[in-house]
Write an enzyme that holds these catalytic residues in place. Structure first.
Site, PDB file in Angstrom:
ATOM      1  N   ARG A 194       0.880  -1.173   0.000  1.00 42.64           N
ATOM      2  CA  ARG A 194       0.000   0.000   0.000  1.00 42.64           C
ATOM      3  C   ARG A 194       0.910   1.214   0.000  1.00 42.64           C
ATOM      4  O   ARG A 194       1.727   1.378   0.927  1.00 42.64           O
ATOM      5  CB  ARG A 194      -0.908  -0.001   1.238  1.00 42.64           C
ATOM      6  CG  ARG A 194      -1.564   1.352   1.475  1.00 42.64           C
ATOM      7  CD  ARG A 194      -2.634   1.328   2.521  1.00 42.64           C
ATOM      8  NE  ARG A 194      -3.825   0.640   2.017  1.00 42.64           N
ATOM      9  CZ  ARG A 194      -5.010   0.688   2.604  1.00 42.64           C
ATOM     10  NH1 ARG A 194      -5.174   1.392   3.712  1.00 42.64           N
ATOM     11  NH2 ARG A 194      -6.037   0.044   2.102  1.00 42.64           N
ATOM     12  N   HIS A 244      -7.650   1.029  -6.140  1.00 39.42           N
ATOM     13  CA  HIS A 244      -7.767   0.127  -4.980  1.00 39.42           C
ATOM     14  C   HIS A 244      -8.465  -1.163  -5.447  1.00 39.42           C
ATOM     15  O   HIS A 244      -9.613  -1.442  -5.076  1.00 39.42           O
ATOM     16  CB  HIS A 244      -8.566   0.820  -3.878  1.00 39.42           C
ATOM     17  CG  HIS A 244      -8.483   0.153  -2.530  1.00 39.42           C
ATOM     18  ND1 HIS A 244      -7.636  -0.912  -2.259  1.00 39.42           N
ATOM     19  CD2 HIS A 244      -9.160   0.409  -1.364  1.00 39.42           C
ATOM     20  CE1 HIS A 244      -7.795  -1.273  -0.986  1.00 39.42           C
ATOM     21  NE2 HIS A 244      -8.712  -0.497  -0.442  1.00 39.42           N
ATOM     22  N   GLN A 256     -10.204  -3.960  -3.076  1.00 40.37           N
ATOM     23  CA  GLN A 256     -11.487  -3.542  -2.513  1.00 40.37           C
ATOM     24  C   GLN A 256     -12.633  -3.860  -3.470  1.00 40.37           C
ATOM     25  O   GLN A 256     -13.679  -4.383  -3.061  1.00 40.37           O
ATOM     26  CB  GLN A 256     -11.456  -2.025  -2.240  1.00 40.37           C
ATOM     27  CG  GLN A 256     -12.761  -1.487  -1.696  1.00 40.37           C
ATOM     28  CD  GLN A 256     -13.056  -2.033  -0.310  1.00 40.37           C
ATOM     29  OE1 GLN A 256     -12.203  -1.950   0.573  1.00 40.37           O
ATOM     30  NE2 GLN A 256     -14.237  -2.582  -0.084  1.00 40.37           N
ATOM     31  N   ASP A 275     -17.577   6.986  -0.719  1.00 38.51           N
ATOM     32  CA  ASP A 275     -16.322   6.828   0.031  1.00 38.51           C
ATOM     33  C   ASP A 275     -16.034   8.164   0.708  1.00 38.51           C
ATOM     34  O   ASP A 275     -16.699   9.173   0.433  1.00 38.51           O
ATOM     35  CB  ASP A 275     -15.198   6.420  -0.949  1.00 38.51           C
ATOM     36  CG  ASP A 275     -13.875   6.090  -0.250  1.00 38.51           C
ATOM     37  OD1 ASP A 275     -13.876   5.893   0.979  1.00 38.51           O
ATOM     38  OD2 ASP A 275     -12.839   6.043  -0.947  1.00 38.51           O
TER      39      ASP A 275
HETATM   40  N1   CP Z   1     -11.140  -0.313   2.858  1.00 37.20           N
HETATM   41  C1   CP Z   1      -9.844  -0.357   3.203  1.00 37.20           C
HETATM   42  O1   CP Z   1      -8.932  -0.569   2.378  1.00 37.20           O
HETATM   43  O2   CP Z   1      -9.629  -0.156   4.539  1.00 37.20           O
HETATM   44  P1   CP Z   1      -8.242   0.030   5.289  1.00 37.20           P
HETATM   45  O3   CP Z   1      -7.708   1.397   4.899  1.00 37.20           O
HETATM   46  O4   CP Z   1      -8.586  -0.050   6.736  1.00 37.20           O
HETATM   47  O5   CP Z   1      -7.295  -1.043   4.849  1.00 37.20           O
HETATM   48  N1  NVA Z   2     -10.204   6.691  -0.752  1.00 38.37           N
HETATM   49  C1  NVA Z   2      -9.708   6.223   0.518  1.00 38.37           C
HETATM   50  C2  NVA Z   2      -9.862   4.751   0.632  1.00 38.37           C
HETATM   51  C3  NVA Z   2      -9.435   4.166   1.937  1.00 38.37           C
HETATM   52  C4  NVA Z   2      -9.571   2.685   2.007  1.00 38.37           C
HETATM   53  C5  NVA Z   2      -8.260   6.634   0.687  1.00 38.37           C
HETATM   54  O1  NVA Z   2      -7.469   6.488  -0.253  1.00 38.37           O
HETATM   55  O2  NVA Z   2      -7.937   7.152   1.763  1.00 38.37           O
END
Ligand code: CP
Ligand code: NVA
Length: 308
Positions: free
Chosen positions: A107, A134, A137, A225
């Protein structure tokens, strides 16, 4: 070996196989304690590095538990504590890690870091979120939709809010799984044109509708989101709230979708901002199934990556 970098970069048949295997693996361990290993242990003897340059609850825990259920071991690394991109190039880090571990999940912020890691690693690399996409997800979200409502092909998905990384992967999924997608939000926060054009070229409808009430008409699934993502500067907070207030998913908006429309949010959520608690905890919300399905979808993704 396969990298899992993005939904639009993964073969359609492989995506379908991943979803089907995730569903089968989920039902096979129905009712078992979370710590019990699966009947099959395809990751036995494998070590997986989980690298986080941003915070995480779901991704971190679901990957860690998923690897263990499949008989493997994990090592959770924080970007800050590594030489990643500070003292050492990403390419060299990828080459070194490939000598120690069998798979890497990362990540990170810039997509370029993920791509450089994948280019130079000799083991599979999985995208655990970048500023741009992502994909894990949305694999979980497709699994969740189909579990509740059957095939997602031909359905209408509406995204209300910021056209961010999670939205981008949903647009990729629209093209690959064959569903229509409507974005509703203010113009500065539109999803990337390139992704919209790609999905349209794959034969699905991708619309932009500024009026959220119109956008959700006929929706089978409404998604939102956070208004401020981890890579966004906190100084945009107030402006974002002003831009996005009208795109909150609340009961009035859900009432305009189909009566059986599902509600999704990848979490973490800011309750009463992008979505109200009435919707999040309401009868059409599947937000905690989505969170659970991260585990099952990623287990199938990891098996596909390793070919096991
Ligand atoms: N939805 C998601 O990726 O959550 P986290 O940021 O907690 O991993
Ligand atoms: N859009 C959000 C998703 C978190 C899982 C971010 O990137 O912070």
């Amino acid at each position: 070996m396969n990298h899992f970098l993005d939904i639009h970069k993964t073969d359609k048949a492989d995506l379908r196989q991943i979803i089907d295997q995730a569903a089968a693996m989920k039902s096979a361990r129905n009712g078992q304690p979370k710590g019990a290993p699966d009947a099959e242990r395809p990751l036995a003897g494998r070590m997986v590095a989980l690298i986080f340059e941003k915070p995480s609850t779901r991704t971190r825990v679901s990957f860690d538990v998923g690897v263990r259920q499949m008989g493997g071991e994990t090592m959770v690394l924080s970007g800050k504590e590594m030489q990643l991109g500070h003292g050492e190039t990403i390419a060299d880090t990828a080459r070194v890690l490939s000598r120690y571990v069998d798979m890497i999940m990362i990540r990170t912020f810039e997509e370029a870091v993920l791509l450089e890691m994948a280019e130079h690693a000799t083991v599979p690399v999985i995208n655990g979120l970048t500023n741009r996409t992502h994909p894990c997800q949305i694999m979980a979200d497709v699994l969740t939709y189909e579990e509740h409502r059957g095939p997602i092909r031909g359905r209408k998905v509406v995204w209300s809010g910021d056209g961010n990384n999670v939205c981008a992967s949903f647009i990729h999924a629209a093209g690959q799984f064959g569903f229509d997608f409507t974005f509703t939000g203010p113009p500065p926060l539109d999803p990337e044109r390139e992704f919209i054009d790609l999905a349209r070229a794959q034969g699905v409808r991708v619309d932009i509708e500024r009026d959220p009430m119109k956008a959700v008409e006929g929706a089978d699934l409404v998604v939102t989101d956070t208004w401020v993502s981890m890579h966004d500067s906190q100084s945009t907070r107030e402006r974002r709230h002003n831009q996005l207030r009208g795109y909150q998913v609340n009961e009035a908006l859900m009432a305009r979708a189909k009566p059986d429309a599902l509600f999704m949010h990848c979490l973490p959520a800011h309750r009463e901002d992008e979505a109200t608690s009435a919707v999040m905890d309401g009868p059409n919300s599947v937000i905690f199934d989505e969170a659970e399905n991260r585990l099952h979808a990623q287990k199938a993704i990891m098996r596909w990556c390793l070919g096991v």
